[in-house]
Design a protein around this motif. Sequence first.
Motif, short mmCIF file in Angstrom:
data_model
loop_
_atom_site.label_atom_id
_atom_site.label_comp_id
_atom_site.label_asym_id
_atom_site.label_seq_id
_atom_site.Cartn_x
_atom_site.Cartn_y
_atom_site.Cartn_z
N PRO A 155 4.31 8.45 4.45
CA PRO A 155 2.98 7.89 4.66
C PRO A 155 2.05 8.92 5.29
O PRO A 155 2.49 9.66 6.17
N SER A 176 0.81 -1.22 0.00
CA SER A 176 0.00 0.00 0.00
C SER A 176 0.84 1.27 0.00
O SER A 176 0.39 2.32 0.41
N MET A 177 2.09 1.16 -0.49
CA MET A 177 2.96 2.34 -0.56
C MET A 177 2.27 3.48 -1.31
O MET A 177 2.30 4.62 -0.88
N ALA A 221 -3.91 4.32 4.35
CA ALA A 221 -2.48 4.22 4.67
C ALA A 221 -2.26 4.35 6.18
O ALA A 221 -1.46 3.62 6.76
N ARG A 238 -0.86 3.67 -1.73
CA ARG A 238 -2.17 3.75 -1.08
C ARG A 238 -3.30 2.98 -1.78
O ARG A 238 -4.02 2.25 -1.13
N ALA A 257 8.31 4.06 5.04
CA ALA A 257 6.91 3.80 5.36
C ALA A 257 6.61 4.14 6.80
O ALA A 257 5.47 4.24 7.20
N ASN A 282 -0.81 1.44 8.85
CA ASN A 282 0.32 1.72 9.74
C ASN A 282 -0.03 1.38 11.19
O ASN A 282 0.78 0.81 11.91
N ASN A 303 2.83 -0.59 4.02
CA ASN A 303 3.07 0.71 3.40
C ASN A 303 4.46 0.83 2.78
O ASN A 303 4.76 1.80 2.10
#
Lengths: 458, 293
Positions: B239, A225-226, A432, A228, B150, A436, A284
């Motif tokens: 992010p 999902s870097m 995102a 998104r 990230a 995390n 991410n």
Amino acid sequence: MRKNTWKFVSLFVVALMLFGACTPAVTPAPTEPAAPAEQPAAPPAPPAEPTKAPESPPTAPAASEASVTVVHYFSDTLGKETVTKIFDSFTKESGIKVIDNTTGHEDFKAQILVMLAGDNPPDLFSYWAGARVQFVVDSDRLEPIDDMWASEGLDEVIPPAVVKGSIYNGKKYLVPFGYHYAALFYNPKVMQQVGITEFPTDWEGFLAMCEKIKAAGVTPIALGSMNRWPAQFWFDYLLLRTAGPEYRAKLMAGQAAYTDPEVQKVMEMWKELVDKGYFVKDANAYDWTDASDQVANGKAAMTLMGTWITGYWNGNGLKPVDDYDFFPFPTIEKGVPNAVVGPVDGWVMSAGAKDKEASKKLMTFLVKNTDASATWAKGQGALSPNKNTDPSIYTAVMTKASAEVAKAEVFAFNYDLATTPPMAEGGLNMFAQFMNDPSKYQDYLVETENVAKEVFKK
Amino acid sequence: MAQSKRFWRIVFLSLPLLFYAVIVIIPLTSSFYYSLTNWNGFSKTSDFVGLANFAKVSRDPLFLNAIRNTVIWMVAAIVVPSGFGLAIALVLHQGVRGANFFKSLFYLPICLSLAVIGQVWIWVYHPDWGLLNEILRLIGLQEATKAWLANPGTALPAVITAWSWQQVGLAMVIYLAGLTSIPAELTEAAEIDGANYRNLLRYVIIPLLSPATVVVIALSIINSLKSFDIVYIMTQGGPFHKSDTLAMFMYVESFKKYYMGYGSAISVVLFLIALVVIIFYFRQVQALEHLYD
């Protein structure tokens, strides 16, 4: 002398400042290449076989050199090659020249904006069906094509679920060119190793399967999902399978709130998957191709992704069915209409198109000519919106995907195409944040609802 | 005579001035105008909204976040390139063996575009096979390994580090030029008077290098205000906006959210900040001129 040198240097610096600090404010068109595509970029697909160009003798209207200017985002090598081939066969058949002014994929968004703003739009351009086309329609920049749609009988050619993506404010604006379908793509060898022979059709079954995969020491779900957007399919499917397509459409249009219990429930279910360790760590940090690689090399068992992943895997030498396959996202609540998620790529005509007749001819050709649609579907690893496209061009996996879409009651655009662009930014951001640290999803939902209030001016 | 000179001046200047007007002045002023509208970038029409965009700027948490990150970037830009650049320049100026080789080595990153640098550092930071995590694993610091780009705490410092890597080379070259312009009599006189290296540095070299320092710092600050390309390549501000800079934020608002009017307002704010820096810089340069008088 020295004094002059420093004076010169300082003047130089000031000049840099003026150019540097001010100009991007005015023309911030990014010129950097190789940007991670926000939308699933036309992925590398297996080399397309040379398709037979229709050998019909050029029936070119004798006089005037008609031409159509186009801009599109199929700018990777293969996409450009394939689309050029299709344009060439159109020129051969109709005598109308196609002038392709395409630059990079990520540049496209800025380029089309600048061209429209400067009142110098191309006749035709590719665009993503859904909220993005709606946005341009609402800005009075597109030409409706209802007359052409009726005279060419396109309703006979395009499945009704896809036709919906062509209608905005009651009129037709877009001809679909290709579409994709998101599903759980898995590595059959890994599934076999951990002893999974049947794929779940309900949520309990899905959770049990994840548990079994995890117990065998394999991460059940890969996600990159870097950029998104790959995370959005989880939100889409969980919402569509619980609250249903109608509620989702309301949420996308700003008529429901992100703090509603329906959305809370989705986030809670998603959180459960993360908490149980079913997702890869640091999602991410990876992009969608990383996640695809993790499935391909057996580090993870499956990934929720669009059918363009088949093009990527084929390009890496993987074999459909043997090396990869998919199963549809399981049912969660019974009685909710069966929806599939995916994007539709299409062509739209600018309101200021110079030669509207020629443009319509090209639009018709792009959707109706079965050679063109077959060339495109094969070259892009996409599903063809033309019912008459020769099904033998599909791999076994794509045939199955096509059947799943045909079975569905609703074709829903993925999140970033279903809701208006500024809202999509806010929502993607939330996904995102969630990947995390899912524990604070309540806060994220409140923040996202604040964005929604601003966007939809509630 | 004077009259014809003036005439030719106008003739010769008209073309560059016209060019300048078309590519800088007109876009700049239209940007000011758009900042007062709600233009979405697509429509033929837009409404005049007065200062509403600026009011939104003042209460937008994302804007404040971008300002905060830009200030962090500026501070790093003031300290890191000038500090490292000066240190390297001082060492190389002493006449180290192979100084020219090292000079080229440190200068090399300047020749690369920020897009390339961004890509290279993405690899350095890759969580699985990146150089940084590999080194940490090698020296037994397994727990310190991270997904650097990230992780919300490390994304911005990681991007700034990549950017500084390039800026250090630039600072070094400017300092080297500054060092060669210090008259040998001055340093020799100080040495004869018994100054040790520390005192020489403190009372002679560094004060005489201040014009170079002003240039280095001004360049760094301006480059930090411009920081868009490397952010765009490495994190896109992510992010979730943790590495957003003003320029990146402006891009997202204008081109992803289609708030072109709001994006223009952000650019005006950015312009004003740059203006303050420019004025400060000019004053510094003027104040320093006596050094060479």
